[in-house]
Write a protein that holds these residues in place. Structure first.
Motif, PDB file in Angstrom:
ATOM      1  N   LYS A 292       5.905   2.404 -14.599  1.00 45.12           N
ATOM      2  CA  LYS A 292       7.124   1.490 -14.398  1.00 45.12           C
ATOM      3  C   LYS A 292       6.647   1.134 -12.816  1.00 45.12           C
ATOM      4  N   TYR A 293       6.383   2.293 -12.244  1.00 50.43           N
ATOM      5  CA  TYR A 293       5.938   1.560 -10.275  1.00 50.43           C
ATOM      6  C   TYR A 293       5.434   0.666 -10.933  1.00 50.43           C
ATOM      7  N   GLU A 294       4.022   0.857 -11.139  1.00 52.27           N
ATOM      8  CA  GLU A 294       2.792   0.159 -11.160  1.00 52.27           C
ATOM      9  C   GLU A 294       2.779  -1.656 -12.090  1.00 52.27           C
TER      10      GLU A 294
ATOM     11  N   ASN B 245      11.489 -14.347   0.010  1.00 52.72           N
ATOM     12  CA  ASN B 245      13.331 -14.257  -0.310  1.00 52.72           C
ATOM     13  C   ASN B 245      12.546 -13.371  -1.543  1.00 52.72           C
ATOM     14  N   ALA B 246      11.684 -13.517  -2.748  1.00 50.78           N
ATOM     15  CA  ALA B 246      11.657 -13.019  -3.386  1.00 50.78           C
ATOM     16  C   ALA B 246      10.837 -12.167  -3.898  1.00 50.78           C
ATOM     17  N   ILE B 247       9.936 -12.152  -2.788  1.00 50.83           N
ATOM     18  CA  ILE B 247       8.735 -10.628  -2.098  1.00 50.83           C
ATOM     19  C   ILE B 247       9.832  -9.634  -1.855  1.00 50.83           C
ATOM     20  N   SER B 248      10.581  -9.944  -1.299  1.00 53.14           N
ATOM     21  CA  SER B 248      12.115  -9.549  -0.615  1.00 53.14           C
ATOM     22  C   SER B 248      12.594  -8.630  -1.290  1.00 53.14           C
ATOM     23  N   GLU B 249      12.737  -9.084  -2.694  1.00 50.59           N
ATOM     24  CA  GLU B 249      14.028  -8.400  -3.594  1.00 50.59           C
ATOM     25  C   GLU B 249      13.034  -7.777  -4.303  1.00 50.59           C
ATOM     26  N   GLY B 250      11.760  -7.914  -4.322  1.00 52.05           N
ATOM     27  CA  GLY B 250      11.510  -7.690  -5.426  1.00 52.05           C
ATOM     28  C   GLY B 250      10.015  -6.021  -4.369  1.00 52.05           C
ATOM     29  N   TYR B 251      10.597  -6.538  -3.346  1.00 46.79           N
ATOM     30  CA  TYR B 251       9.907  -4.669  -2.415  1.00 46.79           C
ATOM     31  C   TYR B 251      11.138  -3.736  -2.906  1.00 46.79           C
ATOM     32  N   ASN B 252      12.755  -4.228  -2.563  1.00 44.71           N
ATOM     33  CA  ASN B 252      13.783  -4.048  -2.435  1.00 44.71           C
ATOM     34  C   ASN B 252      14.361  -3.061  -3.353  1.00 44.71           C
TER      35      ASN B 252
ATOM     36  N   ALA C   3      12.148  -2.314  -6.329  1.00 49.99           N
ATOM     37  CA  ALA C   3      10.858  -0.451  -6.543  1.00 49.99           C
ATOM     38  C   ALA C   3      11.338  -0.482  -5.398  1.00 49.99           C
ATOM     39  N   LYS C   4      11.119   0.175  -4.007  1.00 48.19           N
ATOM     40  CA  LYS C   4      11.653   1.393  -3.303  1.00 48.19           C
ATOM     41  C   LYS C   4      13.048   1.764  -3.532  1.00 48.19           C
ATOM     42  N   ASN C   5      13.756   1.360  -4.412  1.00 40.57           N
ATOM     43  CA  ASN C   5      15.554   2.015  -4.642  1.00 40.57           C
ATOM     44  C   ASN C   5      14.401   2.780  -5.818  1.00 40.57           C
ATOM     45  N   GLN C   6      13.971   2.288  -6.872  1.00 42.91           N
ATOM     46  CA  GLN C   6      12.951   2.819  -7.913  1.00 42.91           C
ATOM     47  C   GLN C   6      12.647   3.687  -6.816  1.00 42.91           C
ATOM     48  N   PHE C   7      12.061   3.715  -6.194  1.00 43.59           N
ATOM     49  CA  PHE C   7      11.226   4.880  -6.054  1.00 43.59           C
ATOM     50  C   PHE C   7      11.903   6.558  -5.590  1.00 43.59           C
TER      51      PHE C   7
ATOM     52  N   GLN D   6       1.018  -1.190   0.452  1.00 45.51           N
ATOM     53  CA  GLN D   6       0.265   0.038  -0.050  1.00 45.51           C
ATOM     54  C   GLN D   6       1.040   0.828  -0.116  1.00 45.51           C
ATOM     55  N   GLU D   7       2.406   0.771   0.911  1.00 49.07           N
ATOM     56  CA  GLU D   7       2.698   2.064   0.771  1.00 49.07           C
ATOM     57  C   GLU D   7       3.231   2.338  -0.234  1.00 49.07           C
ATOM     58  N   LEU D   8       3.483   1.577  -1.232  1.00 50.79           N
ATOM     59  CA  LEU D   8       4.399   1.571  -2.668  1.00 50.79           C
ATOM     60  C   LEU D   8       3.152   2.258  -3.639  1.00 50.79           C
ATOM     61  N   GLU D   9       2.311   2.108  -3.595  1.00 49.64           N
ATOM     62  CA  GLU D   9       0.971   2.317  -4.325  1.00 49.64           C
ATOM     63  C   GLU D   9       1.306   4.225  -4.142  1.00 49.64           C
ATOM     64  N   VAL D  10       0.589   3.929  -3.066  1.00 49.88           N
ATOM     65  CA  VAL D  10       0.929   5.547  -2.928  1.00 49.88           C
ATOM     66  C   VAL D  10       2.039   6.918  -3.364  1.00 49.88           C
ATOM     67  N   GLN D  11       3.066   6.016  -3.559  1.00 48.05           N
ATOM     68  CA  GLN D  11       4.401   6.709  -3.835  1.00 48.05           C
ATOM     69  C   GLN D  11       4.697   6.530  -5.532  1.00 48.05           C
ATOM     70  N   ALA D  12       3.364   5.581  -5.538  1.00 48.54           N
ATOM     71  CA  ALA D  12       2.915   5.709  -7.550  1.00 48.54           C
ATOM     72  C   ALA D  12       2.264   6.368  -7.551  1.00 48.54           C
ATOM     73  N   LYS D  13       1.564   6.196  -6.976  1.00 51.28           N
ATOM     74  CA  LYS D  13       0.685   7.721  -7.370  1.00 51.28           C
ATOM     75  C   LYS D  13       0.681   8.831  -7.304  1.00 51.28           C
ATOM     76  N   LEU D  14       2.437   9.264  -6.776  1.00 50.26           N
ATOM     77  CA  LEU D  14       2.607  10.120  -6.468  1.00 50.26           C
ATOM     78  C   LEU D  14       3.442  10.483  -7.490  1.00 50.26           C
ATOM     79  N   ALA D  15       4.494   9.932  -8.171  1.00 56.12           N
ATOM     80  CA  ALA D  15       5.515   9.919  -9.375  1.00 56.12           C
ATOM     81  C   ALA D  15       4.258  10.313 -10.299  1.00 56.12           C
ATOM     82  N   GLU D  16       5.854  11.311 -11.197  1.00 61.16           N
ATOM     83  CA  GLU D  16       5.671  11.904 -12.102  1.00 61.16           C
ATOM     84  C   GLU D  16       5.250  10.704 -13.505  1.00 61.16           C
ATOM     85  N   MET D  17       4.002  10.838 -14.032  1.00 55.96           N
ATOM     86  CA  MET D  17       3.565  10.473 -15.349  1.00 55.96           C
ATOM     87  C   MET D  17       4.450   9.559 -15.955  1.00 55.96           C
ATOM     88  N   GLU D  18       5.384   9.870 -16.191  1.00 53.33           N
ATOM     89  CA  GLU D  18       6.390   8.739 -17.300  1.00 53.33           C
ATOM     90  C   GLU D  18       6.754   7.878 -16.010  1.00 53.33           C
ATOM     91  N   ASN D  19       7.482   7.735 -14.525  1.00 55.67           N
ATOM     92  CA  ASN D  19       7.353   6.570 -14.103  1.00 55.67           C
ATOM     93  C   ASN D  19       6.860   6.213 -13.407  1.00 55.67           C
TER      94      ASN D  19
END
Length: 96
Positions: free
Chosen positions: A39-41, A81-88, A90-94, A23-36
């Motif tokens: 990718k976040y979604e 482990n797989a979900i942790s890697e994916g989260y990290n 995505a978080k780094n991309q934000f 949910q935190e990532l989804e909020v950050q994605a909504k606040l991101a610039e349109m071009e990014n």
């Protein structure tokens, strides 16, 4: 509480934690610039897919016998482990 039930309860809590992180990532994605945003979604979609796999495995664990439970538990560790890697990832991309 026996070890199996205790383990399942811990896994349920972890799954709840992942739902909050997603949910935190989804909020950050909504606040991101349109071009990014796209990718976040896409990254969030991948994480949700892994989360859903974890949820399915947890349900299987709850219904399984002792031997199957141990096998599923090992698979859960790999899935965490797989979900942790994916989260990290995505978080780094934000942060960029």
């Amino acid at each position: 509480m026996d070890k199996r039930k205790e383990s399942i309860e811990q896994l349920k809590k972890k799954l709840d934690d992942w739902n909050a992180k997603i949910q935190e990532l989804e909020v950050q994605a909504k606040l991101a610039e349109m071009e990014n945003r796209q990718k976040y979604e896409e990254e969030i979609s991948k994480i949700k897919s892994k989360r859903d796999e974890l949820k399915d495995k947890l349900e299987q664990m709850q219904q399984s016998g002792s031997e199957a439970y141990e096998e599923l538990r090992k698979g859960m560790e790999e899935a965490w482990n797989a979900i942790s890697e994916g989260y990290n990832k995505a978080k780094n991309q934000f942060k960029q």
